[in-house]
Design an enzyme around this catalytic site. Structure first.
Site, PDB file in Angstrom:
ATOM      1  CD  GLU A  85      -5.614  -2.350   1.538  1.00 16.34           C
ATOM      2  OE1 GLU A  85      -5.444  -1.711   0.719  1.00 16.34           O
ATOM      3  OE2 GLU A  85      -5.091  -1.205   2.362  1.00 16.34           O
TER       4      GLU A  85
ATOM      5  CD1 TRP B 273     -18.966  14.641   8.964  1.00 16.12           C
ATOM      6  CD2 TRP B 273     -19.080  12.203   7.112  1.00 16.12           C
ATOM      7  NE1 TRP B 273     -18.660  13.059   9.590  1.00 16.12           N
ATOM      8  CE2 TRP B 273     -18.258  12.041   9.148  1.00 16.12           C
ATOM      9  CE3 TRP B 273     -18.909  11.545   6.574  1.00 16.12           C
ATOM     10  CZ2 TRP B 273     -18.071  10.869   9.407  1.00 16.12           C
ATOM     11  CZ3 TRP B 273     -18.511  10.339   6.282  1.00 16.12           C
ATOM     12  CH2 TRP B 273     -18.679  10.182   7.988  1.00 16.12           C
TER      13      TRP B 273
ATOM     14  CB  THR C 286      -0.718  -0.103   0.972  1.00 13.54           C
ATOM     15  OG1 THR C 286      -0.384   0.030   2.381  1.00 13.54           O
ATOM     16  CG2 THR C 286      -1.574  -1.187   1.275  1.00 13.54           C
TER      17      THR C 286
ATOM     18  CE  LYS D 167     -17.977  14.419  11.994  1.00 16.67           C
ATOM     19  NZ  LYS D 167     -18.011  13.262  13.304  1.00 16.67           N
TER      20      LYS D 167
HETATM   21  P1  AMP Z   1      -4.621   2.381  -3.402  1.00 17.66           P
HETATM   22  O1  AMP Z   1      -4.680   1.236  -2.839  1.00 17.66           O
HETATM   23  O2  AMP Z   1      -3.475   3.588  -4.030  1.00 17.66           O
HETATM   24  O3  AMP Z   1      -5.010   2.165  -4.707  1.00 17.66           O
HETATM   25  O4  AMP Z   1      -5.773   3.336  -3.423  1.00 17.66           O
HETATM   26  C1  AMP Z   1      -7.181   3.028  -3.074  1.00 17.66           C
HETATM   27  C2  AMP Z   1      -7.708   4.835  -2.243  1.00 17.66           C
HETATM   28  O5  AMP Z   1      -7.585   5.382  -3.579  1.00 17.66           O
HETATM   29  C3  AMP Z   1      -9.399   3.951  -2.379  1.00 17.66           C
HETATM   30  O6  AMP Z   1      -9.239   3.310  -1.045  1.00 17.66           O
HETATM   31  C4  AMP Z   1      -9.627   5.244  -2.932  1.00 17.66           C
HETATM   32  O7  AMP Z   1      -9.707   6.128  -1.419  1.00 17.66           O
HETATM   33  C5  AMP Z   1      -9.061   5.887  -3.844  1.00 17.66           C
HETATM   34  N1  AMP Z   1      -9.910   5.627  -5.100  1.00 17.66           N
HETATM   35  C6  AMP Z   1      -9.605   4.428  -6.159  1.00 17.66           C
HETATM   36  N2  AMP Z   1     -10.227   4.831  -6.803  1.00 17.66           N
HETATM   37  C7  AMP Z   1     -10.879   5.655  -6.725  1.00 17.66           C
HETATM   38  C8  AMP Z   1     -12.646   6.915  -7.714  1.00 17.66           C
HETATM   39  N3  AMP Z   1     -13.086   6.056  -8.607  1.00 17.66           N
HETATM   40  N4  AMP Z   1     -12.832   7.278  -6.371  1.00 17.66           N
HETATM   41  C9  AMP Z   1     -12.370   7.885  -5.467  1.00 17.66           C
HETATM   42  N5  AMP Z   1     -11.385   7.554  -4.899  1.00 17.66           N
HETATM   43  C10 AMP Z   1     -10.809   6.120  -5.149  1.00 17.66           C
END
Ligand code: AMP
Length: 545
Positions: free
Chosen positions: A330, A447, A185, A442
């Site tokens: 994940e 929110w 991550t 907030k």
């Molecule tokens: P990663 O593990 O680096 O791919 O990041 C995952 C996170 O990216 C998710 O938990 C979201 O917060 C954000 N994310 C992924 N796709 C989207 C989307 N289409 N719109 C908004 N946030 C997204």
């Protein structure tokens, strides 16, 4: 009574065997680090992957051992995807945009035995090599000519390994639950955590992601993954392409608008995928030069919310359908994707755009729900927002080495993974991310969704990029501050941008202030680093109302 069907394990090597046997002539085209265009086929690629599997054996790599790559999207990286996982080892894709200290941390944490790297990363490898205790071998993804004079003790050459090993290799019949690849991550909070995919999870994800209501992939597609092969396995596209026999086009390190556009056109690309920041550069190039896409039919946009203004540009001006998708490291990554249900096709254009701003509905295999602070499930009314939880056979159950303890929330014997995202779900099952939990603003106990506010700013013709963050406020606890990068040469004042919100949102959501900056910091996967902005503007004094 058992069913009487065969039970071959679901293995990554089977994807390549299928591609070679049934789509052997299909092309794999790469823009190389060297700058030229390289062409091969699945037939040749499969033979080279078997040679590399033999080489890995010679180098002492056994099943379950980790082999790292530090590489752009290209055919050699693809060969390693199959050679490493197919032979039973674990492919650990490293993100070269991470800080060197993080790279050292995760290579050591994963106990990588070999690092394969593109020559453009040689200085980075030279800098970190003395700190890597677990790595026994470095291999340059290069031919001998391009690595002449390289100063790294014991460095091996990829093309030499390919040339000196035979192409006869029987892919082992592994347990389908064996680990196949590893991705960390991005670690914006705490240490990066390792997510270990299995052969089974990878294949099930590919089956589901290729479906018509997901990425809709076929042998008639030419797929260009802009999303890096080090970011959640390029969202599964290197596997999906083999599964359906699609042409693959790899952009290498050249992710600027001009280079991408050239490849789209010369290679007849029909489907692409990437984060919004990449598409911004591409659209700027295409619009600046009054170009059009002659073969591109659709593009997957995810990783962060796709601003509706970007969707409109792709769809209305260029006839390229946007597939807005949500996922995480994940979740392999695909969790939801926004494709219409039949009842929505007759809606007005504006109504359909409102749906497309959502991250979409769950693909088969993944289930989603939202819960309140008490853990109780919230209604699917499109209004109630709560923590987004997911589960399914390609959702993580535990991090590498048990880091962080059990990440799952268990209820009634069912395990759900808390995503850290805050979302709504509407009556049709369409999920919309309102925020990352840590980015929520907030105000007076209520929110405010920063993504909504950013999307509106992005619709202003003078705005290139916008981030909305919370800053402290004496009365309301927090209020939204908009941090904006203007388009080159564009004129825009704070007052003009704030009045742009009139009538578009509830009045009390309107940002209290706007600051113009030259650039917004981006993380290793192209997402805005709001945490850094919050630190930068923590003492920002909002103007009196
Ligand atoms: P990663 O593990 O680096 O791919 O990041 C995952 C996170 O990216 C998710 O938990 C979201 O917060 C954000 N994310 C992924 N796709 C989207 C989307 N289409 N719109 C908004 N946030 C997204």
């Amino acid at each position: 009574m058992n069913g009487q069907m065969q039970q071959p394990p679901l293995l990554i090597s089977n994807l390549l065997i299928h591609a070679e046997r049934h789509h052997g002539e299909q092309e794999v085209v790469s823009r190389r680090v060297e700058g030229d265009i390289h062409r091969t086929t699945y037939r040749e690629l499969a033979a080279r992957a078997r040679r590399m599997a033999n080489a890995l054996k010679t180098l002492g790599i056994g099943q379950g051992q980790r082999v790292a790559t530090l590489a752009w999207n290209g055919y050699r990286h693809m060969e390693l995807y199959y050679a490493v996982s197919g032979s039973g080892a674990v492919l650990h894709t490293l993100n070269p945009r991470l800080h060197a200290d993080w790279l050292v941390y995760i290579i050591e944490h994963a106990e990588d035995q070999i690092v394969f790297f593109d020559m453009s990363f040689l200085p980075l490898i030279q800098a970190i090599a003395p700190r890597l205790k677990c790595v026994k071998t470095f291999v340059a993804l290069s031919d001998p000519d391009n690595m002449a004079g390289t100063d790294l003790p014991g460095l091996l050459c990829y093309e030499d390994l390919i040339a000196t090993h035979g192409d006869q290799f029987d892919w082992p019949a592994l347990d389908e639950n064996a680990a196949s690849s590893l991705c960390y991550t991005s670690g914006t909070t705490g240490n990066p955590k390792g997510v270990l995919y299995s052969h089974r999870s990878t294949l099930l994800h590919a089956f589901s992601a290729a479906l018509p209501d997901a990425l809709n992939c076929s042998a008639r597609d030419a797929i260009l993954p802009v999303v890096p092969m080090f970011h959640v396995n390029a969202w599964g596209l290197p596997y999906i392409a083999c599964m359906v026999g699609a042409k693959l086009v790899f952009p290498g390190p050249s992710l600027d608008g001009k280079s991408l556009y050239e490849l789209f056109e010369t290679e007849g690309v029909t489907l692409s995928a990437g984060v919004p920041t990449v598409w911004q550069a591409l659209l700027a190039h295409v619009e600046g030069k009054a170009l059009s896409f002659s073969t591109m039919k659709r593009t997957v946009i995810g990783g962060s919310a796709c601003p509706p203004a970007m969707m409109r540009a792709f769809q209305d001006k260029h006839g390229v359908a946007v597939l807005h998708a949500w996922g995480m490291t994940e979740t392999s990554p695909l969790g939801t994707i926004c494709t219409f249900k039949p009842s929505q096709l007759a809606l007005s254009l504006e109504e359909r755009y409102a749906i497309q701003a959502k991250q979409g509905r769950a693909v088969f295999g993944v289930d989603i729900k939202i819960v309140g602070d008490d853990g109780a499930e919230l209604p699917w009314d499109g209004q109630s927002s709560g923590d987004l939880l997911v589960r399914g056979p390609w959702v993580v159950s535990e991090y590498m080495r048990g880091e962080g303890g059990n990440p799952l929330r268990d209820a009634n014997g069912k395990s759900w993974f808390p995503t850290g995202d805050v979302a709504t779900i509407d009556a049709h099952g369409f999920m919309q991310i309102t925020d990352r939990a840590k980015d929520v603003i907030k105000s007076g106990g209520e929110w405010i969704g920063s993504i909504d506010l950013e999307n509106i700013a992005m619709a202003h013709p003078a705005v290139a990029m916008a981030a909305c963050i919370a800053v402290p406020h004496p009365k309301w606890d927090e209020r939204p501050l908009l941090v904006v990068v203007k388009k080159t040469g564009a004129q825009l004042t704070r007052e003009e941008l704030i009045s742009f919100y009139d009538g578009k949102i509830a009045k009390w959501w309107t940002p209290n202030d706007v600051v113009f900056v030259d650039a917004i910091p981006l993380g290793a996967t192209g997402k805005m680093l709001k945490q850094r902005l919050r630190e930068q503007f923590k003492d920002h004094v909002l103007p009196a109302a």
